[in-house]
Design a protein around this motif. Structure first.
Motif, PDB file in Angstrom:
ATOM      1  N   LEU A   1      -5.350  -5.853  -3.145  1.00 48.11           N
ATOM      2  CA  LEU A   1      -4.815  -4.497  -3.037  1.00 48.11           C
ATOM      3  C   LEU A   1      -4.682  -3.838  -4.403  1.00 48.11           C
ATOM      4  O   LEU A   1      -4.904  -2.621  -4.541  1.00 48.11           O
ATOM      5  CB  LEU A   1      -3.470  -4.519  -2.323  1.00 48.11           C
TER       6      LEU A   1
ATOM      7  N   TYR B   1       1.834   1.905  -3.575  1.00 49.70           N
ATOM      8  CA  TYR B   1       0.754   2.480  -4.378  1.00 49.70           C
ATOM      9  C   TYR B   1       0.566   3.965  -4.061  1.00 49.70           C
ATOM     10  O   TYR B   1       0.362   4.789  -4.961  1.00 49.70           O
ATOM     11  CB  TYR B   1      -0.552   1.718  -4.136  1.00 49.70           C
ATOM     12  N   ARG B   2       0.630   4.299  -2.786  1.00 48.09           N
ATOM     13  CA  ARG B   2       0.473   5.714  -2.420  1.00 48.09           C
ATOM     14  C   ARG B   2       1.641   6.547  -2.951  1.00 48.09           C
ATOM     15  O   ARG B   2       1.450   7.693  -3.371  1.00 48.09           O
ATOM     16  CB  ARG B   2       0.349   5.843  -0.901  1.00 48.09           C
TER      17      ARG B   2
ATOM     18  N   ARG C   1      -8.059  -2.617  -5.126  1.00 43.59           N
ATOM     19  CA  ARG C   1      -8.461  -1.516  -4.244  1.00 43.59           C
ATOM     20  C   ARG C   1      -7.862  -0.182  -4.700  1.00 43.59           C
ATOM     21  O   ARG C   1      -8.513   0.859  -4.625  1.00 43.59           O
ATOM     22  CB  ARG C   1      -8.048  -1.798  -2.805  1.00 43.59           C
ATOM     23  N   TYR C   2      -6.621  -0.202  -5.181  1.00 43.27           N
ATOM     24  CA  TYR C   2      -5.939   1.041  -5.558  1.00 43.27           C
ATOM     25  C   TYR C   2      -6.074   1.365  -7.052  1.00 43.27           C
ATOM     26  O   TYR C   2      -5.545   2.383  -7.505  1.00 43.27           O
ATOM     27  CB  TYR C   2      -4.466   0.968  -5.169  1.00 43.27           C
TER      28      TYR C   2
ATOM     29  N   GLU D   1       0.823  -1.210   0.000  1.00 43.46           N
ATOM     30  CA  GLU D   1       0.000   0.000   0.000  1.00 43.46           C
ATOM     31  C   GLU D   1       0.857   1.261   0.000  1.00 43.46           C
ATOM     32  O   GLU D   1       0.500   2.263  -0.625  1.00 43.46           O
ATOM     33  CB  GLU D   1      -0.951  -0.024   1.189  1.00 43.46           C
ATOM     34  N   ASP D   2       1.988   1.223   0.701  1.00 43.01           N
ATOM     35  CA  ASP D   2       2.900   2.365   0.671  1.00 43.01           C
ATOM     36  C   ASP D   2       3.377   2.633  -0.753  1.00 43.01           C
ATOM     37  O   ASP D   2       3.475   3.793  -1.190  1.00 43.01           O
ATOM     38  CB  ASP D   2       4.110   2.097   1.570  1.00 43.01           C
TER      39      ASP D   2
END
Length: 677
Positions: free
Chosen positions: A227, A100-101, A230-231, A97-98
């Motif tokens: 994930l 993707y952000r 989701r992103y 997730e990091d």
């Protein structure tokens, strides 16, 4: 029972030995933990980032869609997070997730205490953690673990590069030199059986069973899929379900491939090199496991470190390609990674190439007689692979190596697309962060992997894609048809077409693309010729400067062809020069335009170079009966190499052993000319 006691003793001994080494022997031997995260803040305090003039971060730009003339999208197709076993050992704590952000523009502070942030967000990204590690540590948060399991989970989550060296040595030890009558770089497997678990063997230590490994690997893979979905923001950020297939090789060879899926309809488990012995079997397994709605492609990376295997006629375990295997590769591998942190893989000066630009970002010297690893092989570079494809076309009647180009980072810092020279923070966590660590060149002999950052590492590159819209389907389809190009970092806008009715007049058009689409094929395409077409097709190329970087200097055309005797050849000529200069008819090169860089500030000269370059070129040596490929290389004016920025941060003069400046560049996917026989 006795076996269980012996096994438990050995595992406890391993953990205890690791603890003593990591905590005591290693630091005492070197005087300090030179590469781990514990001392990283101390080293980071030595630099002053305020000395570097960095552009303000920009927000994501939405382009009109759908666009039949194609929009240009920028992305990263090869990056690792802390989910990769080696990244954790290097000190990276940032997860999927990091990453993707970060791709969307958010900043991260890495293991060395340095800020990382993109100047511009990415349009698409594929996170490609090593499939061999799926399931390794999935159970570590479960309650009720045995003492052995808890000890192993602690050991395998320690951020220390020495542990990586232990396991890297063990993994590379599973292969040895094979049949010496075969081309150099072909290996035979020994003492290595594919595992049905699909997980790194460490998951079977302690109380592990094949069943637990299998379920762990499936659980990890399902989380990647969830994930990515989701992103996924169509129109803003396309996220691909992907992973890296990473077989071990002697001397840290890299006969690896990234696997990218078109949608989230994928196999229930990621096939790794612990399941299948080579790339042919990988493609077969993926095709067998891909059901309705599932599609994939693969991309080899670091052919320069595959010891000549990537474009040889053998797999790494000694299997020779047959016609069916070549057709499978043609169907599933349309691209190659031509540039990344571990060097340029287009070509190498003195290794089948005399082109002076083939000296750019090279890692190895040409192989000497008898050398089988740690050197540059002809079949370890993409241009040579394109020529092998022409040879195979003559033999088989089809060309299985018509590959387009992308670039990537292969960063293990969870920072996809972080390729600006001024923002290079190394690629392996705390090992290469801070600037002080990146510029050091005094690692012990046993730590050569970390010693080489100063001399060989680049900041990585980007993949550029022409697609009608920013969705998984549109970007994937563009990758599959090779309408792509690679850059060493800067975002230059480049168009490349070839056709029989393309002439100089098209340069006067304010919007030539609709006409080019009618008259020719874009980069990645195949143009069929026949004996009646005795005049060369026209090759149109236009390039626009990256507004955040230096002006353009020249455009080059690279041609490869095969003659009637089956011999391949190559030629490089400049076809457009900046500053009103003309190509020298004798050398085929543009004169030097005098561009320079101030090494005290890294400010590049603005008085030379071009914002836009374009040309229509006809091949003076065109032969309609010969198969050939053509691609363009766009060079910028010189700018500071990342090591020069780090020298400014530290108040030092640049190290004279490495280049202080580089000429950033882009490589378009080729266009092939194929006779209609």
């Amino acid at each position: 029972m006795l076996k269980k006691i012996v096994f438990t003793f050995l595992v406890l001994l391993l953990v205890a030995t690791g603890f003593v080494w990591v905590k005591f022997i290693g630091p005492l031997q070197d005087g300090a933990d030179r590469f781990g995260p514990a001392t990283a803040p101390r080293d980071a305090a030595l630099q002053d980032d305020s000395k570097i003039n960095i552009p303000a971060p920009q927000t994501a730009q939405t382009q009109p869609v759908p666009n039949p003339n194609m929009n240009l999208y920028w992305g990263e197709l090869h990056v690792h997070t802390s989910e990769s076993f080696d990244a954790t050992l290097f000190g990276n704590t940032f997860g999927i997730e990091d990453a993707y952000r970060f791709a969307k523009g958010e900043p991260l502070t890495n293991a060395g205490g340095e800020l990382m942030q993109l100047a511009r967000p990415l349009d698409f990204v594929a996170i490609t953690d090593h499939a061999e590690g799926f399931g390794t540590r999935t159970h570590c948060g479960n309650p009720g673990l045995s003492l052995i399991d808890r000890g192993l989970c602690w050991f395998f989550n320690l951020p220390n590069p020495r542990i990586f060296q232990i396991f890297a040595g063990a993994a590379r030890g599973t292969a040895e030199l094979g049949d010496t009558s075969k081309p150099a770089g072909v290996y035979q497997q020994t003492a290595r059986t594919p595992l049905s678990s699909g997980a790194f063997p460490t998951c079977k230590l302690g109380d592990g069973t094949p069943e637990r490994c299998y379920e762990n690997a499936k659980t990890d893979w399902a989380r990647y899929i969830e994930l990515a979905d989701r992103y996924y923001e169509p129109g803003t950020l396309t996220t691909f379900v992907a992973y890296e297939f990473s077989p071990g090789m002697p001397d840290q060879g890299k006969h690896h491939r990234n696997v990218v899926f078109r949608s989230s309809v994928v196999p229930e488990r990621a096939t790794s090199s612990l399941d299948v012995p080579n790339a042919i079997e990988l493609w077969k397994a993926l095709e067998a496991d891909c059901g309705v709605g599932c599609d994939f492609l693969t991309m080899p990376h670091n052919p320069n470190k595959a010891w000549g295997l990537t474009y040889s006629r053998y797999t790494w375990d000694g299997k020779e390609y047959g016609e069916a295997d070549w057709r499978l590769r043609q169907r599933r591998e349309p691209l190659a990674e031509i540039f990344q942190v571990k060097g340029a893989q287009e070509c190498a000066l003195g290794v089948g190439a005399t082109d002076e630009e083939c000296a750019f970002a090279q890692v190895f010297d040409p192989c000497l007689p008898g050398e089988t690893t740690g050197c540059a092989f002809q079949t370890g570079f993409v241009r040579q692979g394109l020529k092998v494809g022409l040879e195979l076309e003559k033999e088989l009647g089809f060309n299985p190596l018509q590959v387009g180009f992308i670039a990537a980072t292969d960063s293990h810092n969870s920072n996809p697309g972080d390729v600006e020279e001024w923002d290079f923070r190394g690629a392996v966590g705390a090992v290469t962060s801070s600037a002080y660590r990146r510029l050091r060149d005094d690692a012990p002999e046993g730590e050569k992997a970390y010693k080489s950052t100063l001399k060989i590492n680049t900041s990585g590159g980007l993949a550029a894609v022409w697609a009608p819209e920013n969705t998984r389907e549109a970007i994937f389809d563009a990758l599959a048809r090779r309408e792509t190009y690679a850059t060493s970092g800067p975002r230059m806008g480049i168009r490349f077409y070839a056709g029989w009715n393309i002439d100089q007049q098209i340069l006067d058009s304010s919007d030539p693309v609709p006409l080019l689409l009618k008259r020719g094929v874009p980069m990645g395409g195949v143009l069929t010729s026949n004996a009646t077409q005795t005049d060369s097709p026209g090759f149109f190329v236009s390039a626009n400067r990256d507004p955040l970087d230096a002006p353009l200097q020249r455009i080059q055309m690279i041609k490869g062809w095969i003659d009637d005797n089956g011999q391949t050849h190559e030629k490089v000529v400049d076809i457009a020069c900046a500053d009103g200069l003309a190509v020298d008819p004798l050398s085929g090169r543009c004169p030097d335009n005098g561009a320079s860089v101030d090494l005290e500030t890294c400010k590049f000269s603005e008085g030379s170079g071009a914002n836009t370059l374009s040309a229509v070129w006809h091949d003076p040596d065109y032969e309609p009966s010969q198969s050939a490929f053509y691609y363009t290389r766009v060079l910028m004016n010189p700018t500071c190499r990342w090591s020069s920025y780090d020298a400014i941060r530290l108040g030092q003069t640049p190290d004279p052993r490495v280049p202080t400046t580089i000429r950033e560049r882009a490589w378009t996917s080729p266009i092939w000319l194929s006779p209609n026989k």
